[in-house]
Write a protein that holds these residues in place. Structure first.
Motif, PDB file in Angstrom:
ATOM      1  N   GLN A 196       2.200   7.064  -6.401  1.00  0.00           N
ATOM      2  CA  GLN A 196       1.108   7.857  -6.950  1.00  0.00           C
ATOM      3  C   GLN A 196       1.134   9.308  -6.477  1.00  0.00           C
ATOM      4  OE1 GLN A 196      -2.736   6.044  -6.614  1.00  0.00           O
ATOM      5  NE2 GLN A 196      -3.813   7.839  -7.350  1.00  0.00           N
ATOM      6  N   TYR A 197       1.345   9.520  -5.170  1.00  0.00           N
ATOM      7  CA  TYR A 197       1.227  10.856  -4.595  1.00  0.00           C
ATOM      8  C   TYR A 197       2.563  11.501  -4.221  1.00  0.00           C
ATOM      9  CZ  TYR A 197      -3.712   9.624  -3.974  1.00  0.00           C
ATOM     10  OH  TYR A 197      -5.011   9.250  -4.182  1.00  0.00           O
ATOM     11  N   GLY A 198       3.534  10.709  -3.835  1.00  0.00           N
ATOM     12  CA  GLY A 198       4.785  11.237  -3.283  1.00  0.00           C
ATOM     13  C   GLY A 198       4.612  11.531  -1.799  1.00  0.00           C
ATOM     14  N   TRP A 199       5.729  11.642  -1.095  1.00  0.00           N
ATOM     15  CA  TRP A 199       5.677  11.848   0.356  1.00  0.00           C
ATOM     16  C   TRP A 199       5.011  13.165   0.735  1.00  0.00           C
ATOM     17  CZ3 TRP A 199       6.100   7.849   3.275  1.00  0.00           C
ATOM     18  CH2 TRP A 199       6.965   6.806   2.945  1.00  0.00           C
ATOM     19  N   GLU A 200       5.313  14.216  -0.010  1.00  0.00           N
ATOM     20  CA  GLU A 200       4.783  15.541   0.347  1.00  0.00           C
ATOM     21  C   GLU A 200       3.253  15.557   0.293  1.00  0.00           C
ATOM     22  OE1 GLU A 200       5.149  20.143  -1.113  1.00  0.00           O
ATOM     23  OE2 GLU A 200       6.877  18.835  -1.393  1.00  0.00           O
ATOM     24  N   MET A 249       0.838  -1.204   0.000  1.00  0.00           N
ATOM     25  CA  MET A 249       0.000   0.000   0.000  1.00  0.00           C
ATOM     26  C   MET A 249       0.867   1.246   0.000  1.00  0.00           C
ATOM     27  SD  MET A 249      -3.206  -0.500   2.539  1.00  0.00           S
ATOM     28  CE  MET A 249      -3.046  -2.079   3.319  1.00  0.00           C
ATOM     29  N   LEU A 250       1.862   1.286   0.891  1.00  0.00           N
ATOM     30  CA  LEU A 250       2.738   2.455   0.973  1.00  0.00           C
ATOM     31  C   LEU A 250       3.498   2.666  -0.327  1.00  0.00           C
ATOM     32  CD1 LEU A 250       4.282   2.396   4.557  1.00  0.00           C
ATOM     33  CD2 LEU A 250       2.809   4.136   3.572  1.00  0.00           C
ATOM     34  N   ASP A 251       4.045   1.598  -0.894  1.00  0.00           N
ATOM     35  CA  ASP A 251       4.771   1.722  -2.161  1.00  0.00           C
ATOM     36  C   ASP A 251       3.881   2.331  -3.234  1.00  0.00           C
ATOM     37  OD1 ASP A 251       7.169   0.663  -1.209  1.00  0.00           O
ATOM     38  OD2 ASP A 251       6.687  -1.383  -1.838  1.00  0.00           O
ATOM     39  N   SER A 252       2.662   1.840  -3.316  1.00  0.00           N
ATOM     40  CA  SER A 252       1.718   2.331  -4.317  1.00  0.00           C
ATOM     41  C   SER A 252       1.367   3.801  -4.087  1.00  0.00           C
ATOM     42  CB  SER A 252       0.454   1.469  -4.284  1.00  0.00           C
ATOM     43  OG  SER A 252      -0.513   1.958  -5.169  1.00  0.00           O
ATOM     44  N   LEU A 253       1.101   4.157  -2.831  1.00  0.00           N
ATOM     45  CA  LEU A 253       0.729   5.532  -2.506  1.00  0.00           C
ATOM     46  C   LEU A 253       1.882   6.507  -2.739  1.00  0.00           C
ATOM     47  CD1 LEU A 253      -1.400   4.896   0.690  1.00  0.00           C
ATOM     48  CD2 LEU A 253      -2.237   5.697  -1.530  1.00  0.00           C
ATOM     49  N   ALA A 293       0.408  15.852   3.290  1.00  0.00           N
ATOM     50  CA  ALA A 293      -0.671  16.845   3.271  1.00  0.00           C
ATOM     51  C   ALA A 293      -2.027  16.175   3.481  1.00  0.00           C
ATOM     52  CB  ALA A 293      -0.655  17.607   1.949  1.00  0.00           C
ATOM     53  N   ARG A 294      -2.193  14.993   2.920  1.00  0.00           N
ATOM     54  CA  ARG A 294      -3.473  14.281   3.041  1.00  0.00           C
ATOM     55  C   ARG A 294      -3.634  13.613   4.403  1.00  0.00           C
ATOM     56  NH1 ARG A 294      -6.095  12.646  -2.047  1.00  0.00           N
ATOM     57  NH2 ARG A 294      -5.101  13.804  -3.711  1.00  0.00           N
ATOM     58  N   ILE A 295      -2.525  13.071   4.928  1.00  0.00           N
ATOM     59  CA  ILE A 295      -2.535  12.420   6.244  1.00  0.00           C
ATOM     60  C   ILE A 295      -1.384  13.044   7.030  1.00  0.00           C
ATOM     61  CG2 ILE A 295      -2.391  10.256   7.516  1.00  0.00           C
ATOM     62  CD1 ILE A 295      -3.109   8.813   4.868  1.00  0.00           C
ATOM     63  N   ASN A 296      -1.710  13.946   7.927  1.00  0.00           N
ATOM     64  CA  ASN A 296      -0.688  14.717   8.631  1.00  0.00           C
ATOM     65  C   ASN A 296      -0.094  13.910   9.784  1.00  0.00           C
ATOM     66  OD1 ASN A 296       0.961  16.771   9.447  1.00  0.00           O
ATOM     67  ND2 ASN A 296      -0.653  17.917  10.471  1.00  0.00           N
ATOM     68  N   ILE A 297       0.884  13.076   9.434  1.00  0.00           N
ATOM     69  CA  ILE A 297       1.621  12.329  10.460  1.00  0.00           C
ATOM     70  C   ILE A 297       3.112  12.523  10.217  1.00  0.00           C
ATOM     71  CG2 ILE A 297      -0.139  10.638  11.091  1.00  0.00           C
ATOM     72  CD1 ILE A 297       1.014   8.701   9.107  1.00  0.00           C
ATOM     73  N   ARG A 298       3.854  12.553  11.290  1.00  0.00           N
ATOM     74  CA  ARG A 298       5.277  12.882  11.241  1.00  0.00           C
ATOM     75  C   ARG A 298       6.063  11.963  10.310  1.00  0.00           C
ATOM     76  NH1 ARG A 298       8.043  13.674  16.809  1.00  0.00           N
ATOM     77  NH2 ARG A 298       6.950  15.623  16.595  1.00  0.00           N
ATOM     78  N   CYS A 299       5.741  10.672  10.277  1.00  0.00           N
ATOM     79  CA  CYS A 299       6.536   9.763   9.450  1.00  0.00           C
ATOM     80  C   CYS A 299       6.386  10.045   7.954  1.00  0.00           C
ATOM     81  CB  CYS A 299       6.216   8.303   9.766  1.00  0.00           C
ATOM     82  SG  CYS A 299       4.542   7.778   9.373  1.00  0.00           S
ATOM     83  N   PHE A 300       5.390  10.840   7.561  1.00  0.00           N
ATOM     84  CA  PHE A 300       5.246  11.261   6.164  1.00  0.00           C
ATOM     85  C   PHE A 300       5.844  12.638   5.921  1.00  0.00           C
ATOM     86  CE2 PHE A 300       1.059   8.693   5.412  1.00  0.00           C
ATOM     87  CZ  PHE A 300       1.770   7.510   5.483  1.00  0.00           C
ATOM     88  N   ASN A 301       5.979  13.434   6.974  1.00  0.00           N
ATOM     89  CA  ASN A 301       6.388  14.829   6.816  1.00  0.00           C
ATOM     90  C   ASN A 301       7.828  15.120   7.207  1.00  0.00           C
ATOM     91  OD1 ASN A 301       3.927  15.946   5.808  1.00  0.00           O
ATOM     92  ND2 ASN A 301       3.056  15.659   7.839  1.00  0.00           N
ATOM     93  N   GLN A 302       8.413  14.316   8.062  1.00  0.00           N
ATOM     94  CA  GLN A 302       9.778  14.579   8.522  1.00  0.00           C
ATOM     95  C   GLN A 302      10.657  13.371   8.225  1.00  0.00           C
ATOM     96  OE1 GLN A 302       9.607  15.689  12.640  1.00  0.00           O
ATOM     97  NE2 GLN A 302       8.621  17.642  12.208  1.00  0.00           N
ATOM     98  N   ASP A 303      11.557  13.530   7.271  1.00  0.00           N
ATOM     99  CA  ASP A 303      12.487  12.474   6.871  1.00  0.00           C
ATOM    100  C   ASP A 303      11.755  11.156   6.582  1.00  0.00           C
ATOM    101  OD1 ASP A 303      15.005  11.493   6.248  1.00  0.00           O
ATOM    102  OD2 ASP A 303      15.380  10.809   8.289  1.00  0.00           O
ATOM    103  N   PRO A 304      10.809  11.163   5.645  1.00  0.00           N
ATOM    104  CA  PRO A 304       9.987   9.989   5.398  1.00  0.00           C
ATOM    105  C   PRO A 304      10.748   8.833   4.757  1.00  0.00           C
ATOM    106  CG  PRO A 304       9.556  11.648   3.737  1.00  0.00           C
ATOM    107  CD  PRO A 304      10.485  12.270   4.740  1.00  0.00           C
ATOM    108  N   SER A 305      10.368   7.637   5.153  1.00  0.00           N
ATOM    109  CA  SER A 305      10.885   6.420   4.528  1.00  0.00           C
ATOM    110  C   SER A 305       9.834   5.326   4.713  1.00  0.00           C
ATOM    111  CB  SER A 305      12.206   5.984   5.156  1.00  0.00           C
ATOM    112  OG  SER A 305      11.994   5.457   6.452  1.00  0.00           O
ATOM    113  N   ILE A 306       9.907   4.328   3.868  1.00  0.00           N
ATOM    114  CA  ILE A 306       8.982   3.194   3.977  1.00  0.00           C
ATOM    115  C   ILE A 306       9.188   2.508   5.323  1.00  0.00           C
ATOM    116  CG2 ILE A 306       8.383   0.929   3.033  1.00  0.00           C
ATOM    117  CD1 ILE A 306       7.395   3.138   1.232  1.00  0.00           C
TER     118      ILE A 306
END
Length: 71
Positions: free
Chosen positions: A23-27, A16-20, A31-44
């Motif tokens: 499709q959308y990119g981390w940024e 799911m994460l790979d696909s998202l 923006a869509r789901i405001n959680i730190r693991c997506f906004n600060q130094d994101p990684s799978i």
């Protein structure tokens, strides 16, 4: 193919994460789901660790994934 009874059957959180991210990119995901693991130094890896421990965040990712597949 999406199973109507359980549309997430057979789809791993990592897939799911790979696909998202593809499709959308981390940024945009941050923006869509405001959680730190997506906004600060994101990684799978860090996202999987957080999402496996946090049911409400995992639910949001699953809903975004399902929405992205309906488009």
């Amino acid at each position: 193919m999406i199973n109507e009874k359980n549309p997430l059957h057979g789809i791993t959180l990592a897939n799911m994460l790979d696909s998202l991210v593809a499709q959308y990119g981390w940024e945009e995901m941050g923006a869509r789901i405001n959680i730190r693991c997506f906004n600060q130094d994101p990684s799978i890896k860090s996202s999987l660790k957080f999402l496996r421990k946090t049911p409400w965040a995992r639910d949001k990712v699953e809903q975004l994934y399902l929405k992205s597949k309906r488009q």
